[in-house]
Design an enzyme around this catalytic site. Structure first.
Site, PDB file in Angstrom:
ATOM      1  N   PHE A 241      -6.497  -0.127   8.450  1.00 30.29           N
ATOM      2  CA  PHE A 241      -5.418  -0.651   9.303  1.00 30.29           C
ATOM      3  C   PHE A 241      -4.084  -0.451   8.608  1.00 30.29           C
ATOM      4  CE2 PHE A 241      -7.522  -2.970  12.778  1.00 30.29           C
ATOM      5  CZ  PHE A 241      -8.832  -2.738  12.408  1.00 30.29           C
TER       6      PHE A 241
ATOM      7  N   GLY B 278       2.647  -2.071  11.019  1.00 28.42           N
ATOM      8  CA  GLY B 278       3.992  -2.373  10.515  1.00 28.42           C
ATOM      9  C   GLY B 278       4.284  -1.536   9.286  1.00 28.42           C
ATOM     10  N   LYS B 279       4.895  -2.166   8.304  1.00 38.14           N
ATOM     11  CA  LYS B 279       5.320  -1.410   7.110  1.00 38.14           C
ATOM     12  C   LYS B 279       4.154  -0.917   6.255  1.00 38.14           C
ATOM     13  CE  LYS B 279       9.835  -3.599   6.655  1.00 38.14           C
ATOM     14  NZ  LYS B 279      10.619  -4.573   5.889  1.00 38.14           N
ATOM     15  N   TYR B 280       2.947  -1.415   6.519  1.00 38.45           N
ATOM     16  CA  TYR B 280       1.796  -0.964   5.727  1.00 38.45           C
ATOM     17  C   TYR B 280       1.484   0.505   5.961  1.00 38.45           C
ATOM     18  CZ  TYR B 280       0.471  -5.530   3.820  1.00 38.45           C
ATOM     19  OH  TYR B 280       0.447  -6.712   3.117  1.00 38.45           O
TER      20      TYR B 280
ATOM     21  N   ASP C 179      -9.061  -1.789   2.903  1.00 38.82           N
ATOM     22  CA  ASP C 179      -7.623  -2.108   2.935  1.00 38.82           C
ATOM     23  C   ASP C 179      -6.806  -0.839   2.712  1.00 38.82           C
ATOM     24  OD1 ASP C 179      -7.880  -4.801   3.353  1.00 38.82           O
ATOM     25  OD2 ASP C 179      -6.929  -5.417   1.470  1.00 38.82           O
TER      26      ASP C 179
ATOM     27  N   ASP D 123      -3.646  -0.644   1.528  1.00 38.41           N
ATOM     28  CA  ASP D 123      -2.768  -0.678   0.351  1.00 38.41           C
ATOM     29  C   ASP D 123      -3.615  -0.480  -0.907  1.00 38.41           C
ATOM     30  OD1 ASP D 123      -3.846  -3.192   1.173  1.00 38.41           O
ATOM     31  OD2 ASP D 123      -2.589  -4.211  -0.285  1.00 38.41           O
TER      32      ASP D 123
ATOM     33  N   HIS E 146     -15.064  -9.342  -5.774  1.00 37.87           N
ATOM     34  CA  HIS E 146     -13.613  -9.427  -5.987  1.00 37.87           C
ATOM     35  C   HIS E 146     -13.308  -9.361  -7.488  1.00 37.87           C
ATOM     36  CE1 HIS E 146      -9.492 -10.786  -5.748  1.00 37.87           C
ATOM     37  NE2 HIS E 146      -9.559 -10.782  -4.433  1.00 37.87           N
TER      38      HIS E 146
ATOM     39  N   GLY F  95     -10.913 -10.521  -9.138  1.00 35.91           N
ATOM     40  CA  GLY F  95     -10.166 -11.639  -9.708  1.00 35.91           C
ATOM     41  C   GLY F  95     -10.998 -12.840 -10.116  1.00 35.91           C
TER      42      GLY F  95
ATOM     43  N   GLU G 125     -11.390 -12.970   5.131  1.00 38.62           N
ATOM     44  CA  GLU G 125     -12.082 -12.900   3.831  1.00 38.62           C
ATOM     45  C   GLU G 125     -12.928 -14.167   3.616  1.00 38.62           C
ATOM     46  OE1 GLU G 125     -10.454 -11.062  -0.010  1.00 38.62           O
ATOM     47  OE2 GLU G 125     -10.121 -13.201  -0.320  1.00 38.62           O
TER      48      GLU G 125
HETATM   49  C1  UD2 Z   1      -6.695  -9.997   0.568  1.00 32.97           C
HETATM   50  C2  UD2 Z   1      -7.768  -8.980   0.942  1.00 32.97           C
HETATM   51  C3  UD2 Z   1      -7.587  -8.577   2.383  1.00 32.97           C
HETATM   52  C4  UD2 Z   1      -7.630  -9.768   3.297  1.00 32.97           C
HETATM   53  C5  UD2 Z   1      -6.605 -10.802   2.839  1.00 32.97           C
HETATM   54  C6  UD2 Z   1      -6.755 -12.125   3.549  1.00 32.97           C
HETATM   55  C7  UD2 Z   1      -8.534  -7.570  -0.883  1.00 32.97           C
HETATM   56  C8  UD2 Z   1      -8.153  -6.488  -1.815  1.00 32.97           C
HETATM   57  N1  UD2 Z   1      -7.632  -7.856   0.046  1.00 32.97           N
HETATM   58  O1  UD2 Z   1      -5.519  -9.196   0.475  1.00 32.97           O
HETATM   59  O2  UD2 Z   1      -8.572  -7.635   2.790  1.00 32.97           O
HETATM   60  O3  UD2 Z   1      -8.936 -10.300   3.315  1.00 32.97           O
HETATM   61  O4  UD2 Z   1      -6.731 -11.103   1.460  1.00 32.97           O
HETATM   62  O5  UD2 Z   1      -6.253 -12.045   4.837  1.00 32.97           O
HETATM   63  O6  UD2 Z   1      -9.607  -8.095  -0.942  1.00 32.97           O
HETATM   64  N2  UD2 Z   1      -2.271  -5.252   7.160  1.00 32.97           N
HETATM   65  C9  UD2 Z   1      -1.404  -4.422   7.849  1.00 32.97           C
HETATM   66  N3  UD2 Z   1      -0.139  -4.872   8.101  1.00 32.97           N
HETATM   67  C10 UD2 Z   1       0.303  -6.082   7.693  1.00 32.97           C
HETATM   68  C11 UD2 Z   1      -0.576  -6.915   6.992  1.00 32.97           C
HETATM   69  C12 UD2 Z   1      -1.864  -6.466   6.717  1.00 32.97           C
HETATM   70  O7  UD2 Z   1      -1.763  -3.309   8.238  1.00 32.97           O
HETATM   71  O8  UD2 Z   1       1.474  -6.412   7.955  1.00 32.97           O
HETATM   72  C13 UD2 Z   1      -3.656  -4.776   6.908  1.00 32.97           C
HETATM   73  C14 UD2 Z   1      -3.690  -3.708   5.815  1.00 32.97           C
HETATM   74  O9  UD2 Z   1      -4.767  -2.833   6.055  1.00 32.97           O
HETATM   75  C15 UD2 Z   1      -3.939  -4.521   4.571  1.00 32.97           C
HETATM   76  C16 UD2 Z   1      -4.891  -5.582   5.099  1.00 32.97           C
HETATM   77  O10 UD2 Z   1      -4.451  -5.859   6.432  1.00 32.97           O
HETATM   78  O11 UD2 Z   1      -4.499  -3.706   3.556  1.00 32.97           O
HETATM   79  C17 UD2 Z   1      -4.938  -6.889   4.302  1.00 32.97           C
HETATM   80  O12 UD2 Z   1      -3.660  -7.429   4.176  1.00 32.97           O
HETATM   81  P1  UD2 Z   1      -3.016  -7.669   2.737  1.00 32.97           P
HETATM   82  O13 UD2 Z   1      -3.288  -6.489   1.895  1.00 32.97           O
HETATM   83  O14 UD2 Z   1      -1.602  -8.060   2.897  1.00 32.97           O
HETATM   84  O15 UD2 Z   1      -3.855  -8.898   2.234  1.00 32.97           O
HETATM   85  P2  UD2 Z   1      -4.012  -9.457   0.726  1.00 32.97           P
HETATM   86  O16 UD2 Z   1      -3.262  -8.616  -0.245  1.00 32.97           O
HETATM   87  O17 UD2 Z   1      -3.722 -10.916   0.737  1.00 32.97           O
END
Ligand code: UD2
Length: 366
Positions: free
Chosen positions: A133, A136-138, A223, A225, A245, A247, A315
């Site tokens: 996915f 937006g800015k991703y 993901d 990113d 995970h 972490g 998650e």
């Molecule tokens: C963690 C998890 C993520 C998700 C989240 C809780 C890992 C490495 N990452 O990452 O999978 O479970 O916690 O919600 O385990 N996205 C978009 N546009 C946005 C926001 C998100 O496309 O504006 C998609 C994108 O594919 C991104 C994913 O959603 O990789 C998860 O979002 P995140 O990376 O911001 O979440 P994060 O870092 O909290």
């Protein structure tokens, strides 16, 4: 004549009753067995999770893809693929655990033979779907994700990447090897990152139902990113695949960021749970990922009706699901590291990792 008719009646009634009882048992057992066909265990009494009712029909994929690993074709002129090193049951990695208490493999570098595995799966002609996915800015992360996937993710296999985005015109052109392709799926944007992240389950479920059946055998949901650094291949295939995970794997489970409110359908009580799994990478056979996505989605929606959002959105629901439905293969943190973290000694190779990002810059909300 009259006597004959009188004798016939009770016999007919008895026969009809027997027939009805027979039908009742047939339907009861058919329904009961079909519930467990894909090994979905019954909900424990403490569990408020609603188990999925929908099933992907049996024709999605034959079960031998998981269990029937056949020695590669010996009739080929080139037998290099048969010359792999002898397996041992006493020599191997001693610094990590390579099997869960429910006897699922935990995949670490040094626990598998990539040449052997590839040659087994090559002859099965498997198709692997990937969802990513970029809303937006991703979208800015997509190019690197796709380019590094070409170098390291199931190289030499059929891979179909499904990109979900609200910016289809910004999807980069990346050269893909033969057998590999990309499909762009348009999705609405959202002003809440939590919703974007959580809605993935619903869209993955729909994709499996509406497009992947009969085309793909396995699916991985990743993901965007993130980037690949080294091989992610056939060693990761399994029925239901979860990634540890990076972490939390050295922590006591009391410290895992599970959802701790009993009102939530993602609830895991203190003292319970196995590992803490990533939301950023999971996969397996289509049927299994369908069940996972369907359950997580419906539990997320049920929570929303009660005005509750689990601590880590989907998650948290995934962690609850994987605790109840044990994964059949667990991938070590080699399969999702974090670029800001120095590599721990037991992690001999980093295969896939989350890139460093500034949340405030890229998310639609804080
Ligand atoms: C963690 C998890 C993520 C998700 C989240 C809780 C890992 C490495 N990452 O990452 O999978 O479970 O916690 O919600 O385990 N996205 C978009 N546009 C946005 C926001 C998100 O496309 O504006 C998609 C994108 O594919 C991104 C994913 O959603 O990789 C998860 O979002 P995140 O990376 O911001 O979440 P994060 O870092 O909290």
């Amino acid at each position: 004549m009259q006597m004959y008719a009188m004798n016939i009646k009770p016999v007919t009634v008895i026969l009809l009753v027997l027939l009805l009882v027979g039908f009742y048992y047939y339907y009861y057992y058919y329904y009961y067995l079909s519930q467990y066909r894909f090994n979905v265990p019954p909900c424990p009494t403490s569990c408020s999770t609603s188990e999925p009712k929908d099933r992907v029909p049996d024709d999605v994929i034959p079960t031998d893809y998981v269990f029937h690993l056949k020695t590669p074709d010996q009739s080929l002129a080139d037998t290099a693929h048969l010359q792999y090193s002898q397996p041992s049951i006493v020599k191997g990695r001693t610094d990590v655990v390579a099997v869960t208490p429910w006897l699922a493999p935990i995949v670490w570098e040094g626990t598998f033979n990539p040449v052997l595995l590839d040659s087994i799966y090559k002859q099965k002609k498997i198709n692997i779907a990937v969802t990513v996915f970029a809303v937006g800015k991703y979208i800015m992360f997509l190019k690197n994700f796709l380019e590094t996937a070409e170098k390291h993710f199931f190289v030499g296999f059929n891979v179909h990447v499904y990109v979900f985005t609200d910016r289809p015109k910004e999807v980069p052109k990346v050269n893909m090897a033969p057998g590999r392709q990309l499909t762009v799926c348009s999705v609405p944007s959202s002003n809440r990152w939590q919703e974007i992240s959580a809605r993935r389950m619903e869209l993955i479920q729909k994709l499996i139902e509406e497009q992947l059946r009969k085309h793909s055998n396995y699916i991985f949901c990743l993901d965007v990113d993130s980037q690949f650094h080294s091989r992610w291949g056939t060693e990761s295939l399994g029925g239901l695949v979860a990634v540890i995970h990076p972490g939390y794997y050295l922590d006591d489970r009391g410290k895992f960021p599970y959802e701790r409110r009993p009102e939530s359908r993602a609830y895991v009580a203190h003292g319970e749970g196995d590992f803490y799994y990533c939301g950023g990478a999971f996969g397996g056979l289509l049927q299994e990922v369908f069940l996972l996505a369907n359950t997580c989605r419906s539990n997320f929606e049920e929570d929303a009706k009660n005005a509750i959002e689990a601590a880590w959105q989907e998650e948290s629901h995934l962690n609850r699901y994987m605790w109840i439905n044990k994964p059949s293969k667990v991938l070590s943190p080699e399969y999702l590291w974090q670029d800001f973290k120095p590599r721990n000694p037991e992690v001999k190779t980093i295969r896939f990792s989350g890139v460093i990002k500034n949340y405030a810059d890229i998310r639609p909300n804080v």
